[in-house]
Design a protein around this motif. Sequence first.
Motif, PDB file in Angstrom:
ATOM      1  N   GLU A  70      -2.948   0.934   2.234  1.00 25.59           N
ATOM      2  CA  GLU A  70      -4.208   0.202   2.357  1.00 25.59           C
ATOM      3  C   GLU A  70      -4.357  -0.914   1.338  1.00 25.59           C
ATOM      4  O   GLU A  70      -5.251  -1.739   1.436  1.00 25.59           O
ATOM      5  CB  GLU A  70      -5.404   1.170   2.277  1.00 25.59           C
ATOM      6  CG  GLU A  70      -5.565   1.920   0.964  1.00 25.59           C
ATOM      7  CD  GLU A  70      -4.844   3.263   0.981  1.00 25.59           C
ATOM      8  OE1 GLU A  70      -3.874   3.417   1.747  1.00 25.59           O
ATOM      9  OE2 GLU A  70      -5.259   4.168   0.211  1.00 25.59           O
ATOM     10  N   LEU A  99     -14.286  -1.185   7.019  1.00 22.79           N
ATOM     11  CA  LEU A  99     -13.833  -0.442   5.843  1.00 22.79           C
ATOM     12  C   LEU A  99     -13.995  -1.278   4.583  1.00 22.79           C
ATOM     13  O   LEU A  99     -14.330  -0.777   3.526  1.00 22.79           O
ATOM     14  CB  LEU A  99     -12.366  -0.045   6.001  1.00 22.79           C
ATOM     15  CG  LEU A  99     -12.074   1.061   6.994  1.00 22.79           C
ATOM     16  CD1 LEU A  99     -10.587   1.164   7.224  1.00 22.79           C
ATOM     17  CD2 LEU A  99     -12.616   2.377   6.478  1.00 22.79           C
ATOM     18  N   LEU A 147      -7.797  -9.391   9.715  1.00 27.66           N
ATOM     19  CA  LEU A 147      -7.855  -9.145   8.268  1.00 27.66           C
ATOM     20  C   LEU A 147      -7.065 -10.170   7.458  1.00 27.66           C
ATOM     21  O   LEU A 147      -6.947 -10.033   6.253  1.00 27.66           O
ATOM     22  CB  LEU A 147      -7.326  -7.739   7.965  1.00 27.66           C
ATOM     23  CG  LEU A 147      -8.133  -6.583   8.552  1.00 27.66           C
ATOM     24  CD1 LEU A 147      -7.396  -5.269   8.377  1.00 27.66           C
ATOM     25  CD2 LEU A 147      -9.494  -6.512   7.901  1.00 27.66           C
TER      26      LEU A 147
ATOM     27  N   ASP B 159      -1.898  11.356  17.513  1.00 29.04           N
ATOM     28  CA  ASP B 159      -0.664  10.717  17.039  1.00 29.04           C
ATOM     29  C   ASP B 159      -0.814  10.338  15.563  1.00 29.04           C
ATOM     30  O   ASP B 159      -1.726   9.586  15.207  1.00 29.04           O
ATOM     31  CB  ASP B 159      -0.404   9.458  17.878  1.00 29.04           C
ATOM     32  CG  ASP B 159       0.997   8.904  17.659  1.00 29.04           C
ATOM     33  OD1 ASP B 159       1.502   9.002  16.518  1.00 29.04           O
ATOM     34  OD2 ASP B 159       1.582   8.374  18.617  1.00 29.04           O
ATOM     35  N   ARG B 161       0.668   8.324  13.905  1.00 33.36           N
ATOM     36  CA  ARG B 161       0.787   6.882  13.672  1.00 33.36           C
ATOM     37  C   ARG B 161      -0.565   6.174  13.769  1.00 33.36           C
ATOM     38  O   ARG B 161      -0.737   5.087  13.236  1.00 33.36           O
ATOM     39  CB  ARG B 161       1.793   6.272  14.642  1.00 33.36           C
ATOM     40  CG  ARG B 161       3.234   6.736  14.361  1.00 33.36           C
ATOM     41  CD  ARG B 161       4.186   6.150  15.349  1.00 33.36           C
ATOM     42  NE  ARG B 161       3.766   6.482  16.701  1.00 33.36           N
ATOM     43  CZ  ARG B 161       4.114   5.808  17.791  1.00 33.36           C
ATOM     44  NH1 ARG B 161       4.896   4.763  17.698  1.00 33.36           N
ATOM     45  NH2 ARG B 161       3.703   6.176  18.970  1.00 33.36           N
ATOM     46  N   LEU B 162      -1.523   6.816  14.472  1.00 33.07           N
ATOM     47  CA  LEU B 162      -2.877   6.229  14.504  1.00 33.07           C
ATOM     48  C   LEU B 162      -3.448   6.168  13.096  1.00 33.07           C
ATOM     49  O   LEU B 162      -4.113   5.206  12.720  1.00 33.07           O
ATOM     50  CB  LEU B 162      -3.794   7.069  15.394  1.00 33.07           C
ATOM     51  CG  LEU B 162      -3.683   6.850  16.893  1.00 33.07           C
ATOM     52  CD1 LEU B 162      -4.468   7.903  17.650  1.00 33.07           C
ATOM     53  CD2 LEU B 162      -4.168   5.462  17.277  1.00 33.07           C
ATOM     54  N   LYS B 164      -1.590   6.059  10.398  1.00 37.92           N
ATOM     55  CA  LYS B 164      -0.805   5.064   9.662  1.00 37.92           C
ATOM     56  C   LYS B 164      -1.365   3.667   9.908  1.00 37.92           C
ATOM     57  O   LYS B 164      -1.515   2.871   8.982  1.00 37.92           O
ATOM     58  CB  LYS B 164       0.658   5.120  10.098  1.00 37.92           C
ATOM     59  CG  LYS B 164       1.382   6.366   9.629  1.00 37.92           C
ATOM     60  CD  LYS B 164       2.828   6.291  10.054  1.00 37.92           C
ATOM     61  CE  LYS B 164       3.609   7.499   9.577  1.00 37.92           C
ATOM     62  NZ  LYS B 164       4.969   7.504  10.128  1.00 37.92           N
ATOM     63  N   VAL B 165      -1.670   3.386  11.184  1.00 38.93           N
ATOM     64  CA  VAL B 165      -2.247   2.082  11.499  1.00 38.93           C
ATOM     65  C   VAL B 165      -3.561   1.897  10.745  1.00 38.93           C
ATOM     66  O   VAL B 165      -3.810   0.845  10.158  1.00 38.93           O
ATOM     67  CB  VAL B 165      -2.474   1.934  13.020  1.00 38.93           C
ATOM     68  CG1 VAL B 165      -3.344   0.727  13.314  1.00 38.93           C
ATOM     69  CG2 VAL B 165      -1.147   1.794  13.743  1.00 38.93           C
ATOM     70  N   ALA B 166      -4.374   2.959  10.726  1.00 36.78           N
ATOM     71  CA  ALA B 166      -5.652   2.883  10.015  1.00 36.78           C
ATOM     72  C   ALA B 166      -5.411   2.562   8.539  1.00 36.78           C
ATOM     73  O   ALA B 166      -6.105   1.727   7.952  1.00 36.78           O
ATOM     74  CB  ALA B 166      -6.419   4.193  10.156  1.00 36.78           C
ATOM     75  N   ARG B 167      -4.386   3.204   7.959  1.00 35.67           N
ATOM     76  CA  ARG B 167      -4.060   2.920   6.559  1.00 35.67           C
ATOM     77  C   ARG B 167      -3.715   1.450   6.376  1.00 35.67           C
ATOM     78  O   ARG B 167      -4.182   0.791   5.454  1.00 35.67           O
ATOM     79  CB  ARG B 167      -2.864   3.778   6.089  1.00 35.67           C
ATOM     80  CG  ARG B 167      -3.108   5.275   6.066  1.00 35.67           C
ATOM     81  CD  ARG B 167      -4.114   5.711   5.038  1.00 35.67           C
ATOM     82  NE  ARG B 167      -3.754   5.417   3.661  1.00 35.67           N
ATOM     83  CZ  ARG B 167      -2.975   6.184   2.891  1.00 35.67           C
ATOM     84  NH1 ARG B 167      -2.454   7.298   3.364  1.00 35.67           N
ATOM     85  NH2 ARG B 167      -2.725   5.846   1.647  1.00 35.67           N
ATOM     86  N   SER B 168      -2.912   0.912   7.304  1.00 33.34           N
ATOM     87  CA  SER B 168      -2.512  -0.494   7.170  1.00 33.34           C
ATOM     88  C   SER B 168      -3.716  -1.417   7.340  1.00 33.34           C
ATOM     89  O   SER B 168      -3.691  -2.571   6.933  1.00 33.34           O
ATOM     90  CB  SER B 168      -1.418  -0.849   8.173  1.00 33.34           C
ATOM     91  OG  SER B 168      -1.973  -1.054   9.455  1.00 33.34           O
ATOM     92  N   LEU B 169      -4.782  -0.907   7.962  1.00 35.62           N
ATOM     93  CA  LEU B 169      -5.989  -1.718   8.124  1.00 35.62           C
ATOM     94  C   LEU B 169      -6.949  -1.523   6.960  1.00 35.62           C
ATOM     95  O   LEU B 169      -8.086  -1.967   7.007  1.00 35.62           O
ATOM     96  CB  LEU B 169      -6.692  -1.358   9.432  1.00 35.62           C
ATOM     97  CG  LEU B 169      -5.910  -1.674  10.713  1.00 35.62           C
ATOM     98  CD1 LEU B 169      -6.565  -1.027  11.913  1.00 35.62           C
ATOM     99  CD2 LEU B 169      -5.792  -3.178  10.920  1.00 35.62           C
ATOM    100  N   GLY B 170      -6.481  -0.830   5.927  1.00 35.99           N
ATOM    101  CA  GLY B 170      -7.293  -0.727   4.712  1.00 35.99           C
ATOM    102  C   GLY B 170      -7.944   0.619   4.490  1.00 35.99           C
ATOM    103  O   GLY B 170      -8.710   0.780   3.555  1.00 35.99           O
ATOM    104  N   ALA B 171      -7.667   1.595   5.358  1.00 35.57           N
ATOM    105  CA  ALA B 171      -8.299   2.903   5.185  1.00 35.57           C
ATOM    106  C   ALA B 171      -7.551   3.714   4.139  1.00 35.57           C
ATOM    107  O   ALA B 171      -6.325   3.745   4.125  1.00 35.57           O
ATOM    108  CB  ALA B 171      -8.320   3.658   6.509  1.00 35.57           C
ATOM    109  N   THR B 172      -8.316   4.393   3.269  1.00 38.71           N
ATOM    110  CA  THR B 172      -7.684   5.343   2.360  1.00 38.71           C
ATOM    111  C   THR B 172      -7.295   6.569   3.172  1.00 38.71           C
ATOM    112  O   THR B 172      -7.652   6.690   4.347  1.00 38.71           O
ATOM    113  CB  THR B 172      -8.665   5.782   1.259  1.00 38.71           C
ATOM    114  OG1 THR B 172      -9.806   6.377   1.898  1.00 38.71           O
ATOM    115  CG2 THR B 172      -9.129   4.604   0.428  1.00 38.71           C
ATOM    116  N   GLU B 173      -6.581   7.489   2.528  1.00 41.08           N
ATOM    117  CA  GLU B 173      -6.166   8.707   3.216  1.00 41.08           C
ATOM    118  C   GLU B 173      -7.387   9.433   3.793  1.00 41.08           C
ATOM    119  O   GLU B 173      -7.387   9.882   4.934  1.00 41.08           O
ATOM    120  CB  GLU B 173      -5.431   9.605   2.210  1.00 41.08           C
ATOM    121  CG  GLU B 173      -4.424  10.522   2.832  1.00 41.08           C
ATOM    122  CD  GLU B 173      -3.687  11.327   1.763  1.00 41.08           C
ATOM    123  OE1 GLU B 173      -3.804  10.998   0.561  1.00 41.08           O
ATOM    124  OE2 GLU B 173      -3.010  12.294   2.149  1.00 41.08           O
TER     125      GLU B 173
END
Lengths: 347, 263
Positions: A70, A99, A147, B159, B161-162, B164-173
């Motif tokens: 992130e 977020l 983004l 899945d 990977r959903l 993982k995608v969220a993480r790449s969009l800025g979501a923390t764990e």
Amino acid sequence: MLSIRDLSKKWADFSLTNIDLDVKEREYFTVLGPTGAGKTLMLELIAGFHRPDKGEIWINDKNITDFPPEQRKVGFVYQDYLLFPHLNVEENVKFGLRLKKVPKLETDKKIQRTMNLLGLTHLSKRLPRTLSGGEQQKVALARALVLDPDVLLLDEPLSALDVPTQERLRGELKDLHEKSGITTIHVTHDHVEAILLGDRIGVLSDGKLIQVGEPDEIFRKPKSEFIAKFVGVENIFSGKSELKKGLARIDIGNVLIEAVTQKEGKVKVCIRPEDILLSKRPIKSSGRNMLKGKITEISDRGTIVRLKIDVGRELVVIITKRSFLDMKLRIGSGVYAAFKASSVHVI
Amino acid sequence: MKIERITALFIALGILIVAVLALPIANIFFKQFAFDLTGFLSAITDQAVLKAVGLSCFSAFLAVLVTFVFGVPLAYLLARKNFRGKALIEGIIDLPMAIPHVVAGVMLLTVFGLSGLIGGPVSPFLRFEGALPGIVVAMVFVSAPFLINSAREGFQSVDPRLEKVARSLGATEWEAFRKVAFPLAFPQIFSGAIMSWARAISEFAAVIMLVGFFPMIAPGMIWNRFYSLGLYEGMRVAVILLLITLSVFIGLKYLRGRLYAEH
């Protein structure tokens, strides 16, 4: 911009060994390799979904090897889209902005701009499962692009789509890159995709990056069997396009061809060898390119024959054995090569 | 329209099993309302009965809550991670479903009883015997597997990977869990919670052995009245408990259907 230093990782059945790579600002870099070469693993390492066993990853002179995903400002688009199924299109695109707690006004503006750019505005309230594959992939792109990431990672983004959609979206990807200038790494097993989209190509085989270079170079001097298989399978040229009366005239170096496209300026051109007709006499037909040339190479492949013809540039043509024998062709024979303006793929 | 032969066979078999399940329920309602309506009305206005039924519902709810707080994170771990001893943990979670309730009661007593492993040392400030915590602990023990297993299946169907995608969009764990994995697994977590609640409210032996008859839960009261006052006294309370459980069951299933339909 993006630097990968001596990167190694073993994960499940995949592995990467000593990857060194520099991708430049605004570059569209394609990674070409067969299934199982480690392409996805490489992207997932850049995105931070895995930790490397060894090596470093730098983005904009910052060592991000130990950053969680992130904090990397890296956009990721998977082959099977992976939209959030419980959110509609707009909520999917908004996900990252929410977020980051971006103010509403700015969020709305960014959403609108990105959805416009990708032509998604009319779908904003739809749920992902009601969309076609092509639409879903565009939503996935919008979700990442909104983004303004430093790097956009595309994992076989066109492979799950049908061929016409693939060709359309391929063009849109190129346009999108030209408009946004975002540094992009696109992995694929499709050599045409790699050539048409990539400013440079990296060839990945068995977890090793065995060759990096411009498309011409990779296909002229392939260092991998995987690539060597494709040499001469396609006619690929760089050229300059000028629009005239709805048709484009493209100079591919000593040769002018006509194509159906709206693109101007620097383009890449691809003509499938099987789309080219050969004859000993000029063929009269509208909407056709006709180039005069001489046969320079003949290779007999059983039921088909592959010829190289010098028309000012070297053209690869595939014809049936039968017509080859009927025309009594040999090296040095003068022939006319004809192909429709609509058979010329331009990007 | 002609019904095909296999379909007809399946319908016939289905009717038989539904009959076996439905007959006792229908019978008890019929007996109660046709022959002893006044008895039912007096039971439903009896403070002691209402208290017992209320306590059953409430402690079952607490048991689900406890399982939710501790069990859902565990379910997520089991769905996502591989680690040594995972099979052992999964076995332990399944076990309460397979052991006789009396055995569960014995085991609970040895741990949470006044002289038990945990019950002993904490007895000055927390008692399980003859107290609400005991009811809840016994209920958690027998009902947790339903929620945990259902939640684990729910997370497995999302899945990874959903996230993982969220993480790449800025979501923390945590954000990826809360905004992606949890809402997507929620329908299954919810139905697991219903099953868990139902299992908790139905527990008799383990609760009675650990806690005793007081504070009195509905199954305890049914047994008590049946034993000292006869079948019909017990049946009145049973019918009330059945009515409540059935309506909660049907209501929540309906709600879950609505939730599910939206996705």
